[in-house]
Design a protein around this motif. Structure first.
Motif, mmCIF file in Angstrom:
data_model
loop_
_atom_site.group_PDB
_atom_site.id
_atom_site.type_symbol
_atom_site.label_atom_id
_atom_site.label_comp_id
_atom_site.label_asym_id
_atom_site.label_seq_id
_atom_site.Cartn_x
_atom_site.Cartn_y
_atom_site.Cartn_z
ATOM 1 N N PHE A 73 -6.811 6.875 -2.014
ATOM 2 C CA PHE A 73 -5.601 7.440 -2.588
ATOM 3 C C PHE A 73 -5.765 8.943 -2.687
ATOM 4 C CE2 PHE A 73 -6.004 3.171 -4.365
ATOM 5 C CZ PHE A 73 -4.761 2.630 -4.065
ATOM 6 N N GLU A 84 -1.010 6.462 -1.538
ATOM 7 C CA GLU A 84 -1.924 5.802 -0.612
ATOM 8 C C GLU A 84 -2.174 6.707 0.589
ATOM 9 O OE1 GLU A 84 2.121 5.197 0.545
ATOM 10 O OE2 GLU A 84 1.162 4.728 -1.349
ATOM 11 N N SER A 91 2.396 2.118 -1.850
ATOM 12 C CA SER A 91 2.043 1.745 -3.217
ATOM 13 C C SER A 91 3.271 1.781 -4.115
ATOM 14 C CB SER A 91 0.952 2.669 -3.756
ATOM 15 O OG SER A 91 1.408 4.002 -3.774
ATOM 16 N N ARG A 93 4.125 2.382 -8.105
ATOM 17 C CA ARG A 93 3.493 2.996 -9.267
ATOM 18 C C ARG A 93 4.286 2.682 -10.525
ATOM 19 N NH1 ARG A 93 3.169 5.743 -4.989
ATOM 20 N NH2 ARG A 93 5.100 6.871 -4.974
ATOM 21 N N LEU A 102 -1.246 1.036 -9.980
ATOM 22 C CA LEU A 102 -0.839 1.097 -8.575
ATOM 23 C C LEU A 102 -0.948 -0.288 -7.974
ATOM 24 C CD1 LEU A 102 -2.603 4.275 -7.138
ATOM 25 C CD2 LEU A 102 -0.193 3.970 -7.620
ATOM 26 N N THR A 103 0.091 -0.690 -7.260
ATOM 27 C CA THR A 103 0.073 -1.954 -6.534
ATOM 28 C C THR A 103 0.197 -1.633 -5.052
ATOM 29 O OG1 THR A 103 1.141 -3.105 -8.371
ATOM 30 C CG2 THR A 103 1.222 -4.182 -6.216
ATOM 31 N N VAL A 104 -0.734 -2.142 -4.263
ATOM 32 C CA VAL A 104 -0.699 -1.996 -2.809
ATOM 33 C C VAL A 104 -0.896 -3.392 -2.235
ATOM 34 C CG1 VAL A 104 -1.698 -0.907 -0.772
ATOM 35 C CG2 VAL A 104 -1.721 0.314 -2.971
ATOM 36 N N ARG A 108 -3.973 -4.674 -7.179
ATOM 37 C CA ARG A 108 -3.498 -3.800 -8.250
ATOM 38 C C ARG A 108 -4.685 -3.040 -8.843
ATOM 39 N NH1 ARG A 108 -1.245 -7.678 -12.228
ATOM 40 N NH2 ARG A 108 -2.754 -9.050 -11.254
#
Length: 128
Positions: A73, A84, A91, A93, A102-104, A108
């Motif tokens: 990141f 990202e 991502s 946020r 952050l979720t990608v 998480r």
């Protein structure tokens, strides 16, 4: 059958290469622990290590997963906090108290936030 490796031997060697007992190189000394939830339906735990780096004038955080994977990141100054760097997944946020989540894809991550004008906790847990 000369020069051919039996299929069972190939499978055994592949299985041993992925064995959970095999030590994966992790983060460098000084890396900090954050909570992460890796994969669909997983719970947060203090399982990921974060390294800081600078490349081409960009401040990067490399998040190391316990099984050897990682995500990178970039720390930004445009209000997003982080973005990202690698991959096709973007991502999502959200701020939750003093944490940036952050979720990608299905992973998480929770990072301590620094809100302007508000004292919050840094990556090392100290007040800033």
């Amino acid at each position: 059958m000369r020069g051919r490796i039996p299929a069972a031997a190939v499978l055994l060697s592949l299985a041993s290469a992925c064995s959970p007992a095999a030590e994966q190189p992790q983060a460098e000394d000084g890396a900090q622990m954050i909570e992460c939830a890796l994969g669909e339906g997983s719970n947060f735990g203090p399982d990921c290590l974060v390294e800081r780096a600078e490349t081409d004038g960009k401040r990067l955080l490399i998040v190391r997963h316990p099984a050897g994977g990682f995500r990178r990141f970039e720390q930004t100054d445009d209000g997003r906090g982080m973005a990202e760097v690698d991959g096709a997944d973007t991502s999502i946020r959200r701020i939750d108290g003093e944490m940036l989540e952050l979720t990608v894809a299905e992973d998480r991550y929770r990072f301590p936030v620094r809100l302007r004008g508000v004292q919050s906790r840094g990556m090392d847990g100290s007040a800033e």
